[in-house]
Structures are given as C-alpha cells and as structure tokens.
Design a protein around this motif. Structure first.
Motif, PDB file in Angstrom:
ATOM      1  N   UNK A 136      60.685 -30.150  -2.402  1.00 41.77           N
ATOM      2  CA  UNK A 136      61.832 -29.595  -1.679  1.00 41.77           C
ATOM      3  C   UNK A 136      63.133 -29.799  -2.449  1.00 41.77           C
ATOM      4  N   UNK A 137      63.379 -31.012  -2.927  1.00 38.27           N
ATOM      5  CA  UNK A 137      64.679 -31.297  -3.542  1.00 38.27           C
ATOM      6  C   UNK A 137      64.868 -30.534  -4.851  1.00 38.27           C
ATOM      7  N   UNK A 138      63.806 -30.346  -5.606  1.00 39.95           N
ATOM      8  CA  UNK A 138      63.937 -29.581  -6.851  1.00 39.95           C
ATOM      9  C   UNK A 138      64.165 -28.099  -6.558  1.00 39.95           C
ATOM     10  N   UNK A 139      63.505 -27.588  -5.526  1.00 42.82           N
ATOM     11  CA  UNK A 139      63.738 -26.197  -5.130  1.00 42.82           C
ATOM     12  C   UNK A 139      65.149 -26.034  -4.579  1.00 42.82           C
ATOM     13  N   UNK A 140      65.605 -27.036  -3.838  1.00 47.04           N
ATOM     14  CA  UNK A 140      66.946 -26.999  -3.247  1.00 47.04           C
ATOM     15  C   UNK A 140      68.016 -26.917  -4.334  1.00 47.04           C
ATOM     16  N   UNK A 141      67.810 -27.635  -5.418  1.00 47.35           N
ATOM     17  CA  UNK A 141      68.806 -27.680  -6.491  1.00 47.35           C
ATOM     18  C   UNK A 141      68.911 -26.374  -7.274  1.00 47.35           C
ATOM     19  N   UNK A 142      67.816 -25.641  -7.393  1.00 41.68           N
ATOM     20  CA  UNK A 142      67.828 -24.468  -8.274  1.00 41.68           C
ATOM     21  C   UNK A 142      68.043 -23.147  -7.540  1.00 41.68           C
ATOM     22  N   UNK A 151      72.694 -37.175  -3.396  1.00 40.79           N
ATOM     23  CA  UNK A 151      72.031 -36.748  -2.166  1.00 40.79           C
ATOM     24  C   UNK A 151      73.054 -36.497  -1.067  1.00 40.79           C
ATOM     25  N   UNK A 152      74.012 -37.395  -0.929  1.00 41.67           N
ATOM     26  CA  UNK A 152      75.027 -37.243   0.114  1.00 41.67           C
ATOM     27  C   UNK A 152      75.906 -36.023  -0.135  1.00 41.67           C
ATOM     28  N   UNK A 153      76.211 -35.747  -1.383  1.00 43.12           N
ATOM     29  CA  UNK A 153      76.992 -34.550  -1.704  1.00 43.12           C
ATOM     30  C   UNK A 153      76.216 -33.296  -1.328  1.00 43.12           C
ATOM     31  N   UNK A 154      74.913 -33.294  -1.584  1.00 44.50           N
ATOM     32  CA  UNK A 154      74.094 -32.137  -1.225  1.00 44.50           C
ATOM     33  C   UNK A 154      74.069 -31.932   0.290  1.00 44.50           C
ATOM     34  N   UNK A 155      73.974 -33.029   1.036  1.00 46.05           N
ATOM     35  CA  UNK A 155      74.000 -32.919   2.500  1.00 46.05           C
ATOM     36  C   UNK A 155      75.337 -32.352   2.962  1.00 46.05           C
ATOM     37  N   UNK A 156      76.418 -32.885   2.410  1.00 42.87           N
ATOM     38  CA  UNK A 156      77.750 -32.428   2.813  1.00 42.87           C
ATOM     39  C   UNK A 156      77.960 -30.961   2.449  1.00 42.87           C
ATOM     40  N   UNK A 168      82.160 -43.696   2.201  1.00 39.18           N
ATOM     41  CA  UNK A 168      83.139 -42.710   2.650  1.00 39.18           C
ATOM     42  C   UNK A 168      82.555 -41.307   2.719  1.00 39.18           C
ATOM     43  N   UNK A 169      81.639 -40.990   1.816  1.00 39.31           N
ATOM     44  CA  UNK A 169      80.986 -39.686   1.886  1.00 39.31           C
ATOM     45  C   UNK A 169      80.097 -39.599   3.127  1.00 39.31           C
ATOM     46  N   UNK A 170      79.383 -40.674   3.424  1.00 42.58           N
ATOM     47  CA  UNK A 170      78.533 -40.650   4.614  1.00 42.58           C
ATOM     48  C   UNK A 170      79.383 -40.661   5.879  1.00 42.58           C
TER      49      UNK A 170
END
Length: 230
Positions: free
Chosen positions: A72-78, A115-120, A161-163
C-alpha cells in the motif's frame, strides 16, 4: 488517557461568558501574531522531510513492516491524481491500518515524520477522509484517538506538532466529536505547549487551538479547563 490532575474528564458547560471567551481569544492573539503555515517552522522542516523518502524495501526485508503495508505505502507514494484517489477510496481499511501501523511501530524519527506528512497531505486533499480512521477504529473496536494521542509523547518536536495538527483536523472534521478523557488530554497538552517557554512551534500550537475553539463543544470544554486550573 487522562490529563486532568483531579482524575476527572471535563464536561461541556451550558453557558460561557463573553468576557471569558474574549480573554481566551486575546491570549491566542498575544501568542501568535501570524499563524500562516507557510511561514511556520513546521512547514519549513516538512520541505526537508519530503526530500528524503524512506527505503520501504529495507523495512520489508527486515520484517519491520508487513507485505500488505509495503504494497500500500509504495503504491501510495507513486500514484497521482485520479489513480491516487482511487487507491485510497478502494482501500480505506488498508489505508488506515498501514498509516497507523507505520507511525506507531517504527522508531526512526525521519520515517515517522514522512508518514505523518503523508497523512496530513491526505487530509488536506479531502478533510472527510478523517472518517477512514474512525471507521477503521470502529471495525477493530479500538479508540480512534489513542494511536495519535500516544504520539504526543515522542521526543521529536516535528513529530509531536505534526500529529497535533492531524488530531485537530480529525477532531474538527470527524462525524463524531472528540470527548471525555481524550478531549481533556489534548486540550491540556495544547494549553501547556502554548505556555511553554521556548516553544519553537508556537504558531502550530496556536493554529491547532484556534481550530478547536471554532467548535462550540471544544470551546466550552476549554473554558471549563481554564476554570478548573484557576
């Protein structure tokens, strides 16, 4: 979690005096004259984080993440655009599972930051996606807040702070409001950070609190919190 020193969760007040609310708003203004994210320390650091992607293959080979999370995470990134949207829409449970697993189980700060940046970013694209985490928590019979609130105990300034921003967005855009001990814990954390000397992320703290205070229930709970400690 319970941050109330008396061991009780705060309740929502029926009425709040205009004078008290004005005092709270004035305090926020004193602490943050500029809450624009483009000029914040968090935003500037996030640009550096984005330039260094994790090596997910090494995590998989070391058995630190599952094959499903890796896929999932590799597909999410590309993926981009409609393909990216479809990936999220068609894999909502896996999306929440992967993000929570990665942020909770990986110790390396740089990776957790990513990971947190991707969620945000995902929530920026569509704030209603906060329900992805709520629905996953309901399916697993878990608290939607616990994994995120636990991250506030990390030592890395960027991470906490990101979370915090993610928690504020989830609390403000979710179909179900944050309440009880979870709400108390988060509001106390924000209040303490706002008054903490040398807080380099003061703009971010103020922005989170300003978001929360737009919701009546959170605003009343914050006033009650102020009253308990005076």
């Amino acid at each position: 979690m319970n941050a109330d020193p008396k061991g009780k969760s705060l309740t929502v007040a029926d009425t709040v005096s205009p004078e008290r609310m004005q005092a709270i708003q004035d305090e926020l203004e004193r602490h943050s004259k500029d809450t624009i994210m483009a000029t914040s320390k968090l935003h500037m650091e996030s640009m550096q984080v984005r330039a260094n992607r994790p090596n997910w293959k090494s995590y998989l080979q070391s058995n630190m993440i599952s094959q499903d999370d890796y896929n999932f995470i590799t597909a999410y990134e590309i993926t981009k655009g409609d393909e990216h949207k479809s990936l999220i829409d068609n894999n909502k449970i896996q999306c929440a599972k992967t993000f929570i697993s990665l942020m909770s189980n990986i110790s390396k700060d740089q990776t957790v930051r990513c990971v947190l940046i991707m969620i945000d970013d995902m929530l920026k694209e569509d704030p209603t996606r906060v329900q992805i985490f709520a629905n996953y928590a309901r399916k697993e019979r878990q608290s939607v807040w616990s994994p995120f609130l636990a991250m506030l105990n990390r030592s890395d300034g960027f991470i906490i702070n990101q979370v915090s921003i993610i928690i504020a967005k989830m609390a403000c855009f979710s179909q179900e409001l944050m309440d009880g001990a979870d709400l108390t814990y988060y509001l106390v954390w924000l209040k303490d950070r706002l008054k903490s000397p040398g807080n380099e992320y003061l703009q971010t703290t103020a922005r989170c609190l300003q978001m929360m205070l737009r919701i009546d229930e959170y605003r009343y709970a914050f006033v009650n919190l102020e009253c308990v400690n005076t």
